[in-house]
Design an enzyme around this catalytic site. Structure first.
Site: not given
Length: 265
Positions: A40, A59, A86, A151, A155, A186
């Site tokens: 992360d 990153d 992810n 978005y 995706k 989430t």
């Protein structure tokens, strides 16, 4: 690879592992006995990570960062078996409101971050004749509601990349899975930002108000990975929407037009 043929221990790198789906996947993988390198953006190890996971800051926009993370995995385990791409950020906005800076951010993290991960591990996967790329996209990559152009586009790019690589890398023994969850609870909701504040708030409500949690989605994703499924739709809502688009397109198009009219009010 069938579940009963799965190696007792797999070497797995998970990006965006400190929260949400990444954290849920990391916990499940550790519980299953896999060796997990959780990554992360935080410099220090995030507190929620399970003790059985290693941590390395990454990153996903940084090529040197990818090289360092893979060197970490190679130094401790001699390589990787699975990469879970992810890491991602959320955004929503109408085409004339969302800024180009927001587009650039989404492309850099949500699409090129996945591309960099796939590029980074593929040479080693080819050399060992095995490996599994797991790319987390979204139902937004398959079903394109209005007000989410950036978005949806990135995706959809992850879905297209994954399909391409599934055919390209199969001769090398490499599997590719793309997961397309719809809204679930989430930490991604906290990353909604941008000029179209009304749509960002709507996105946060949809995420925070979902009946599904990250643990449920993570378990479905891993079952799909074990079964070597290319496309994993993690919930009933997503399966209905995807089938409607493919098999009952007029019904799907009418629903999307209604959504567009609501957005225009």
């Amino acid at each position: 690879m069938r579940a009963d043929d799965r190696p007792a221990t797999r070497r797995v790198l998970v990006t965006g592992a400190a929260s949400g789906l990444g954290l849920a996947l990391t916990r499940l993988l550790v519980e299953r006995g896999d060796e997990v390198l959780a990554t992360d953006t935080a410099t220090e190890r995030p507190a929620p990570l399970p003790t059985g996971a290693r941590y390395h800051p990454l990153d996903v926009r940084d090529d040197d960062g990818w090289a360092a993370a893979l060197a970490e995995a190679d130094g401790h385990w001699g390589g990787l078996d699975v990469l879970v791409n992810n890491a991602g950020v959320a955004a929503g906005g109408r085409i004339d409101v969302e800024t180009m800076q927001e587009w650039t951010r989404l492309v850099d993290v949500n699409l090129l971050g996945v591309v960099r991960g796939c590029r980074a591990v593929t040479p080693a996967f080819k050399a060992q004749g095995s490996g599994h790329l797991v790319n987390v996209a979204s139902l937004a990559g398959l079903v394109h509601a209005p007000g989410m152009s950036a978005y949806n586009a990135v995706k959809a790019g992850v879905v297209a990349l994954s399909e391409t690589l599934a055919f390209e890398l199969a001769p090398h023994g490499i599997d590719v899975t793309v997961a397309c969850p719809s809204f679930f609870r989430t930490g991604l909701g906290s990353s909604f930002a941008g000029a179209d504040t009304g749509l960002a708030e709507t996105g946060r409500r949809l995420v925070d108000g979902s009946r599904r949690g990250a643990d449920e989605v993570a378990a479905t994703v891993l079952r799909g990975v074990d079964a070597r499924r290319h496309l994993v739709l993690t919930d009933r809502d997503g399966r209905i929407a995807w089938r409607a688009k493919r098999l009952a397109h007029p019904v799907y198009a009418a629903a999307m037009r209604r959504a567009g009219r609501r957005l225009a009010r």
